[in-house]
Design a protein around this motif. Structure first.
Motif, PDB file in Angstrom:
ATOM      1  N   ARG A  47       0.822  -1.213   0.000  1.00  0.00           N
ATOM      2  CA  ARG A  47       0.000   0.000   0.000  1.00  0.00           C
ATOM      3  C   ARG A  47       0.859   1.267   0.000  1.00  0.00           C
ATOM      4  NH1 ARG A  47      -0.281   2.143   5.267  1.00  0.00           N
ATOM      5  NH2 ARG A  47       0.360   0.685   6.925  1.00  0.00           N
ATOM      6  N   ASP A  48       0.203   2.348  -0.405  1.00  0.00           N
ATOM      7  CA  ASP A  48       0.787   3.694  -0.380  1.00  0.00           C
ATOM      8  C   ASP A  48       2.035   3.827  -1.249  1.00  0.00           C
ATOM      9  OD1 ASP A  48      -1.194   4.424   1.474  1.00  0.00           O
ATOM     10  OD2 ASP A  48       0.041   3.806   3.172  1.00  0.00           O
ATOM     11  N   HIS A  49       2.022   3.163  -2.415  1.00  0.00           N
ATOM     12  CA  HIS A  49       3.158   3.256  -3.327  1.00  0.00           C
ATOM     13  C   HIS A  49       2.938   4.378  -4.342  1.00  0.00           C
ATOM     14  CE1 HIS A  49       4.166  -0.428  -1.431  1.00  0.00           C
ATOM     15  NE2 HIS A  49       3.395  -1.215  -2.162  1.00  0.00           N
ATOM     16  N   LEU A  50       4.031   4.933  -4.821  1.00  0.00           N
ATOM     17  CA  LEU A  50       3.972   6.012  -5.810  1.00  0.00           C
ATOM     18  C   LEU A  50       5.068   5.787  -6.840  1.00  0.00           C
ATOM     19  CD1 LEU A  50       2.905   8.743  -6.842  1.00  0.00           C
ATOM     20  CD2 LEU A  50       4.483   9.862  -5.256  1.00  0.00           C
ATOM     21  N   ILE A  51       4.655   5.603  -8.095  1.00  0.00           N
ATOM     22  CA  ILE A  51       5.602   5.403  -9.190  1.00  0.00           C
ATOM     23  C   ILE A  51       5.285   6.419 -10.281  1.00  0.00           C
ATOM     24  CG2 ILE A  51       6.459   3.804 -10.943  1.00  0.00           C
ATOM     25  CD1 ILE A  51       5.666   1.509  -9.052  1.00  0.00           C
ATOM     26  N   ASP A  52       6.292   7.156 -10.700  1.00  0.00           N
ATOM     27  CA  ASP A  52       6.065   8.198 -11.706  1.00  0.00           C
ATOM     28  C   ASP A  52       5.971   7.630 -13.118  1.00  0.00           C
ATOM     29  OD1 ASP A  52       6.137   9.952  -9.620  1.00  0.00           O
ATOM     30  OD2 ASP A  52       7.960  11.002 -10.235  1.00  0.00           O
ATOM     31  N   GLU A  53       6.975   6.840 -13.513  1.00  0.00           N
ATOM     32  CA  GLU A  53       7.009   6.359 -14.901  1.00  0.00           C
ATOM     33  C   GLU A  53       7.515   4.921 -14.965  1.00  0.00           C
ATOM     34  OE1 GLU A  53       8.758   7.590 -19.322  1.00  0.00           O
ATOM     35  OE2 GLU A  53       9.494   8.629 -17.516  1.00  0.00           O
ATOM     36  N   VAL A  54       6.848   4.124 -15.793  1.00  0.00           N
ATOM     37  CA  VAL A  54       7.249   2.735 -16.028  1.00  0.00           C
ATOM     38  C   VAL A  54       7.362   2.511 -17.533  1.00  0.00           C
ATOM     39  CG1 VAL A  54       6.617   0.299 -15.824  1.00  0.00           C
ATOM     40  CG2 VAL A  54       6.120   1.873 -13.938  1.00  0.00           C
ATOM     41  N   ILE A  55       8.486   1.950 -17.965  1.00  0.00           N
ATOM     42  CA  ILE A  55       8.664   1.527 -19.349  1.00  0.00           C
ATOM     43  C   ILE A  55       9.062   0.055 -19.325  1.00  0.00           C
ATOM     44  CG2 ILE A  55       9.970   1.821 -21.492  1.00  0.00           C
ATOM     45  CD1 ILE A  55      10.491   4.727 -20.628  1.00  0.00           C
ATOM     46  N   ILE A  56       8.291  -0.784 -20.016  1.00  0.00           N
ATOM     47  CA  ILE A  56       8.610  -2.211 -20.114  1.00  0.00           C
ATOM     48  C   ILE A  56       8.763  -2.543 -21.596  1.00  0.00           C
ATOM     49  CG2 ILE A  56       7.848  -4.570 -19.637  1.00  0.00           C
ATOM     50  CD1 ILE A  56       6.259  -3.459 -17.252  1.00  0.00           C
ATOM     51  N   ASP A  57       9.998  -2.836 -22.009  1.00  0.00           N
ATOM     52  CA  ASP A  57      10.275  -3.085 -23.422  1.00  0.00           C
ATOM     53  C   ASP A  57       9.927  -4.505 -23.853  1.00  0.00           C
ATOM     54  OD1 ASP A  57      11.262  -0.512 -23.767  1.00  0.00           O
ATOM     55  OD2 ASP A  57      13.316  -1.083 -23.292  1.00  0.00           O
ATOM     56  N   LYS A  58      10.148  -5.470 -22.947  1.00  0.00           N
ATOM     57  CA  LYS A  58       9.992  -6.871 -23.339  1.00  0.00           C
ATOM     58  C   LYS A  58       9.766  -7.705 -22.085  1.00  0.00           C
ATOM     59  CE  LYS A  58      13.670  -8.604 -25.214  1.00  0.00           C
ATOM     60  NZ  LYS A  58      14.734  -8.895 -26.212  1.00  0.00           N
ATOM     61  N   PHE A  59       8.773  -8.608 -22.113  1.00  0.00           N
ATOM     62  CA  PHE A  59       8.468  -9.426 -20.946  1.00  0.00           C
ATOM     63  C   PHE A  59       8.013 -10.816 -21.368  1.00  0.00           C
ATOM     64  CE2 PHE A  59       4.461  -7.615 -22.221  1.00  0.00           C
ATOM     65  CZ  PHE A  59       3.514  -8.596 -21.965  1.00  0.00           C
ATOM     66  N   GLY A  60       8.145 -11.759 -20.434  1.00  0.00           N
ATOM     67  CA  GLY A  60       7.658 -13.112 -20.680  1.00  0.00           C
ATOM     68  C   GLY A  60       8.403 -13.863 -21.757  1.00  0.00           C
ATOM     69  N   VAL A  61       9.694 -13.580 -21.935  1.00  0.00           N
ATOM     70  CA  VAL A  61      10.433 -14.169 -23.049  1.00  0.00           C
ATOM     71  C   VAL A  61      11.235 -15.403 -22.637  1.00  0.00           C
ATOM     72  CG1 VAL A  61      10.565 -12.005 -24.321  1.00  0.00           C
ATOM     73  CG2 VAL A  61      12.372 -12.575 -22.686  1.00  0.00           C
ATOM     74  N   GLY A  62      11.099 -15.844 -21.369  1.00  0.00           N
ATOM     75  CA  GLY A  62      11.874 -16.979 -20.895  1.00  0.00           C
ATOM     76  C   GLY A  62      11.017 -18.149 -20.467  1.00  0.00           C
ATOM     77  N   SER A  63      11.531 -18.881 -19.469  1.00  0.00           N
ATOM     78  CA  SER A  63      10.936 -20.135 -19.051  1.00  0.00           C
ATOM     79  C   SER A  63      10.438 -20.059 -17.609  1.00  0.00           C
ATOM     80  CB  SER A  63      12.004 -21.234 -19.156  1.00  0.00           C
ATOM     81  OG  SER A  63      11.623 -22.396 -18.462  1.00  0.00           O
ATOM     82  N   SER A  64       9.400 -20.863 -17.314  1.00  0.00           N
ATOM     83  CA  SER A  64       8.903 -20.996 -15.932  1.00  0.00           C
ATOM     84  C   SER A  64       9.472 -22.246 -15.259  1.00  0.00           C
ATOM     85  CB  SER A  64       7.373 -21.053 -15.923  1.00  0.00           C
ATOM     86  OG  SER A  64       6.915 -22.195 -16.625  1.00  0.00           O
ATOM     87  N   GLU A  65      10.445 -22.871 -15.876  1.00  0.00           N
ATOM     88  CA  GLU A  65      11.042 -24.103 -15.345  1.00  0.00           C
ATOM     89  C   GLU A  65      11.570 -23.897 -13.919  1.00  0.00           C
ATOM     90  OE1 GLU A  65      14.831 -27.107 -16.193  1.00  0.00           O
ATOM     91  OE2 GLU A  65      14.274 -25.584 -17.670  1.00  0.00           O
ATOM     92  N   GLY A  66      11.147 -24.772 -13.007  1.00  0.00           N
ATOM     93  CA  GLY A  66      11.633 -24.733 -11.631  1.00  0.00           C
ATOM     94  C   GLY A  66      11.124 -23.577 -10.801  1.00  0.00           C
ATOM     95  N   MET A  67      10.173 -22.818 -11.311  1.00  0.00           N
ATOM     96  CA  MET A  67       9.709 -21.595 -10.650  1.00  0.00           C
ATOM     97  C   MET A  67       8.750 -21.921  -9.502  1.00  0.00           C
ATOM     98  SD  MET A  67       7.867 -18.436 -12.628  1.00  0.00           S
ATOM     99  CE  MET A  67       7.445 -16.899 -11.837  1.00  0.00           C
ATOM    100  N   SER A  68       8.957 -21.267  -8.366  1.00  0.00           N
ATOM    101  CA  SER A  68       8.074 -21.456  -7.215  1.00  0.00           C
ATOM    102  C   SER A  68       6.839 -20.570  -7.339  1.00  0.00           C
ATOM    103  CB  SER A  68       8.810 -21.094  -5.922  1.00  0.00           C
ATOM    104  OG  SER A  68       9.039 -19.692  -5.854  1.00  0.00           O
ATOM    105  N   GLY A  69       5.825 -20.850  -6.513  1.00  0.00           N
ATOM    106  CA  GLY A  69       4.649 -19.991  -6.467  1.00  0.00           C
ATOM    107  C   GLY A  69       4.980 -18.630  -5.895  1.00  0.00           C
ATOM    108  N   MET A  70       4.039 -17.690  -6.081  1.00  0.00           N
ATOM    109  CA  MET A  70       4.273 -16.318  -5.648  1.00  0.00           C
ATOM    110  C   MET A  70       3.360 -15.958  -4.491  1.00  0.00           C
ATOM    111  SD  MET A  70       4.751 -14.707  -9.472  1.00  0.00           S
ATOM    112  CE  MET A  70       4.953 -13.010  -8.949  1.00  0.00           C
ATOM    113  N   GLN A  71       3.878 -15.152  -3.581  1.00  0.00           N
ATOM    114  CA  GLN A  71       3.132 -14.796  -2.392  1.00  0.00           C
ATOM    115  C   GLN A  71       1.892 -13.972  -2.753  1.00  0.00           C
ATOM    116  OE1 GLN A  71       5.522 -13.317   0.806  1.00  0.00           O
ATOM    117  NE2 GLN A  71       7.198 -14.703   0.368  1.00  0.00           N
ATOM    118  N   ASP A  72       0.788 -14.289  -2.068  1.00  0.00           N
ATOM    119  CA  ASP A  72      -0.499 -13.622  -2.260  1.00  0.00           C
ATOM    120  C   ASP A  72      -1.179 -13.984  -3.580  1.00  0.00           C
ATOM    121  OD1 ASP A  72      -0.941 -11.929   0.154  1.00  0.00           O
ATOM    122  OD2 ASP A  72       0.941 -11.029  -0.469  1.00  0.00           O
TER     123      ASP A  72
END
Length: 349
Positions: free
Chosen positions: A245-270
């Motif tokens: 909560r109470d986060h503030l972000i001015d600018e986000v740029i994401i050029d490329k995502f999801g280009v790899g593997s989920s091999e061996g990946m654990s679950g995520m909190q929440d």
């Protein structure tokens, strides 16, 4: 006033006066404080051709940081961090690859400045309950990190600029970068510029690598994370996973995502089990009273399943996005919106 009362008052006044003389209040003047700092500092000087506060004055360069200081018996890096913590003075570090982790665990009241200084892991954490929480740490200049930036159970952390790169020859574990993780119990974290050039994947060695930037922490999620600019150039997995909560972000740029593997990946909190494998550029979950001013997501080379996942939330305590822009739109990458979710987009392009 009777003589008896006068005598009693006179005796009482005399007692108080003598007490004050015997136990005067002590205060440290600025001059005394400076003298104390100078006395401590002088014990560690190895090359007085450099000014006070220059790490090289105490023997620290990128090549010597792991060597033992003749006065403290600790390595040069630990010695100057002790000096900074004990005196409050700013320590300025030269450029170069240090071949070690920058370990600020349980440190307090640090004022450090870096000049494109390169480390493997950069960590600020409380490693066990008997140690202090990292607090009141100011990092100016630019840091370069080849493993990850971790902030756990820390408060009042201010970072000027940090760049996360992959170079297995400079990562002490021989891996690609595993991103920035702002974890449980953290609050009042400020970063001016965060750049993630690469987030790795490919084996169970990346088990806990979830996002280029992960802000999470089961039942003790981060509070008041402020970042002026985030630039994620490439992420094998998620771009940003944000809770708290109470986060503030001015600018986000994401050029490329999801280009790899989920091999061996654990679950995520929440998150629900299995959701971690559906890669997203932006994932907002159980996040409240927060604001992202501008976000731009490029789908040209991205291979994730969702542009964004607006997960569990509360519209009465929303995450507000001022402007949400997708460029090079890929029709196969969609937005997943839960009902209810707590995200409000003011302008969508």
């Amino acid at each position: 006033m009777t003589n008896t009362k006068f005598i009693l008052l006179a005796i009482l006044f005399t007692i108080i006066l003598n007490s004050c003389k015997e136990n005067p209040k002590r205060s440290t003047t600025p001059a005394q404080s400076e003298d104390k700092t100078e006395n401590i500092e002088s014990n560690y000087v190895l090359n007085d051709s450099f000014p006070v506060g220059d790490a090289r004055r105490y023997g620290v360069t990128a090549k010597t940081a792991k060597s033992s200081h003749p006065t403290s018996g600790k390595n040069f890096m630990t010695t100057v961090l002790d000096l900074a913590e004990n005196t409050g003075m700013e320590i300025v570090f030269p450029a170069g690859y240090y071949g070690m982790d920058l370990n600020l665990n349980s440190r307090k009241n640090l004022n450090l400045r870096f000049n494109n200084s390169e480390f493997s892991l950069i960590n600020m954490a409380q490693t066990n309950d008997s140690l202090s929480k990292p607090e009141n740490i100011s990092i100016k200049g630019t840091l370069i990190c080849y493993a990850s930036l971790g902030i756990t159970n820390a408060s009042k952390i201010a970072i000027d600029s940090i760049i996360l790169k992959s170079d297995i020859s400079k990562n002490l574990w021989g891996l690609r970068n595993t991103g920035c993780h702002i974890y449980f119990g953290s609050k009042d974290i400020k970063i001016n510029y965060l750049e993630v050039q690469d987030l790795g994947s490919g084996s169970d060695k990346y088990k806990y690598t979830h996002a280029a930037l992960a802000i999470d922490g089961w039942n003790n999620n981060p509070v008041n994370v402020q970042i002026k600019k985030i630039h994620i150039k490439s992420s094998d997995r998620h771009g940003i996973y944000m809770t708290g909560r109470d986060h503030l972000i001015d600018e986000v740029i994401i050029d490329k995502f999801g280009v790899g593997s989920s091999e061996g990946m654990s679950g995520m909190q929440d998150a629900e089990n299995g959701e971690e494998k559906d890669f997203k550029a932006l994932w907002i979950n159980k996040c409240y009273d927060s604001f992202i001013e501008n976000i731009t997501i490029n789908e040209l080379e991205s291979k994730g399943k969702y542009t964004a996942h607006f997960d569990s939330g509360n519209k009465e305590k929303p995450v507000t996005i001022g402007k949400f822009k997708v460029i090079n739109n890929n029709p196969d990458i969609t937005i997943l919106e839960e009902d209810p979710n707590g995200v409000i987009i003011e302008i969508k392009e």
